[in-house]
Design an enzyme around this catalytic site. Structure first.
Site, PDB file in Angstrom:
ATOM      1  N   SER A 235      35.907  44.049  36.751  1.00  0.00           N
ATOM      2  CA  SER A 235      37.174  43.252  36.915  1.00  0.00           C
ATOM      3  C   SER A 235      38.618  43.693  37.279  1.00  0.00           C
ATOM      4  CB  SER A 235      37.430  42.309  35.665  1.00  0.00           C
ATOM      5  OG  SER A 235      37.724  43.338  34.611  1.00  0.00           O
ATOM      6  N   LYS A 280      42.638  37.150  28.919  1.00  0.00           N
ATOM      7  CA  LYS A 280      43.489  38.150  29.590  1.00  0.00           C
ATOM      8  C   LYS A 280      44.761  37.545  29.960  1.00  0.00           C
ATOM      9  CE  LYS A 280      39.783  40.558  31.995  1.00  0.00           C
ATOM     10  NZ  LYS A 280      39.074  41.168  32.848  1.00  0.00           N
TER      11      LYS A 280
END
Length: 348
Positions: A235, A280
């Site tokens: 990611s 996140k």
């Protein structure tokens, strides 16, 4: 006597509490992690970092659950409980899971170098190394001789340029036949072992019983290096690409801003969907980031089949930022060029 009974009771309670930490629960717990500035993790030979701001990857913390953390996750916002089977592949061991995560990170780094260097019009070369073993089926002849993380460089003395060619060669054999595999482990000298092929399915398809992927290295000029020793998964690809490209930019690409983001990257610079986007956002907001790049992915039927009611990463990021009253600017990106265009034309 009463004091002694109380003492014994306290000891019993403590023992029970301690045992609770070791009782297995078939769940993982994920929660907001932190951010990692990339200026210290990325180096490009002869190219100093001249940014006043920063680009940061964002992490999600994950650990196996016990009864106490399971209950905690039920109460805490942005803590998620995930079944073991949803995190690991079927019959995948912890060691194999870690190998897979590290492979995906390494592939992410290679893709980021390719995307950044192509955009900067810098030379690079992609070299095929062999077949990287992600997992080995248990109770097979192969399980006694090779393991996850091994690099197979040849079969029966023949080297291949793709995993597809490797698989095609094996399928042309018969179940029960023996092949010789040449492999490397832990960067040591190559070894050759003989392995009997098994039937992979009810049709009798011959195979070794391994999950495999292509292993490649990227040789770039000037040389690029990304230190991601303890970071797994794909990611961080987009943010690696931005950090690498910034070393070739004559101007401060960050414009002095603290910039975070997430998203996979492919060699062509396309940004892909990731998991844990809400966590996140929370982590990036706590770190003080002012801009956050989020994948603006298309929700396909395949995604909906796995995640009914799924929305795009960007939509979820916007929703989470609003819920936590974040002042971060959430920017949708489909490609690395989208992020570059935003920084070039929209940030002052």
């Amino acid at each position: 006597m009463r004091k002694q009974k109380t003492k014994i009771a306290v000891i019993i309670i403590l023992v029970i509490l301690i045992i609770g930490f070791f009782i297995p629960v078939p769940y993982y717990i994920s929660k907001p992690g932190g951010t990692e500035k990339l200026n210290d993790l990325v180096t490009v030979s002869g190219k100093a970092d001249h940014k006043k701001g920063s680009f940061s990857l964002v992490t999600v913390a994950m650990a196996k659950a016990n009864p106490y953390t399971y209950l905690l996750a039920k109460m805490m916002p942005y803590y998620e409980l995930e079944k073991v089977d949803d995190v690991r592949y079927k019959n995948e061991t912890d060691a194999e899971y870690n190998v897979r995560q590290l492979y995906m990170m390494n592939e992410s780094k290679n893709n980021a170098i390719q995307a950044a260097y192509h955009a900067a019009k810098r030379p690079l070369q992609v070299n095929y190394q062999g077949i990287y073993v992600l997992s080995v089926r248990t109770n097979t002849p192969a399980a006694k001789k090779i393991k996850a993380g091994d690099l197979i460089t040849a079969i029966d003395g023949k080297a291949f340029k793709s995993s597809e060619a490797f698989i095609k060669y094996v399928k042309a054999k018969k179940t029960g036949a023996t092949v010789s595999l040449t492999y490397k482990r832990d960067r040591k000298a190559a070894k050759t072992v003989r392995i009997k092929l098994i039937a992979l399915d009810k049709k009798g398809t011959p195979g070794i019983g391994i999950t495999l992927v292509d292993d490649k290295t990227v040789k770039a000029s000037p040389k690029a290096d990304i230190d991601s020793e303890k970071i797994g998964g794909p990611s961080a690809g987009l943010m690696f690409t931005l950090e690498l490209y910034s070393r070739f930019s004559p101007n401060d690409l960050s414009k002095g801003k603290q910039i975070a983001g997430t998203g996979t990257i492919d060699p062509a610079g396309n940004v892909g969907r990731i998991g844990g986007i809400d966590q996140k956002i929370v982590a990036a907001d706590k770190s003080g980031a002012s801009i956050f790049f989020a994948p603006d992915d298309k929700i396909t039927k395949a995604v909906l089949a796995v995640e009914p009611g799924a929305i795009s990463n960007y939509a979820e990021a916007k929703k989470t930022a609003k819920a936590i009253h974040s002042k971060m600017k959430i920017v949708p990106v489909k490609t690395f060029q989208d992020a570059l265009n935003y920084l070039t034309h929209n940030v002052k």
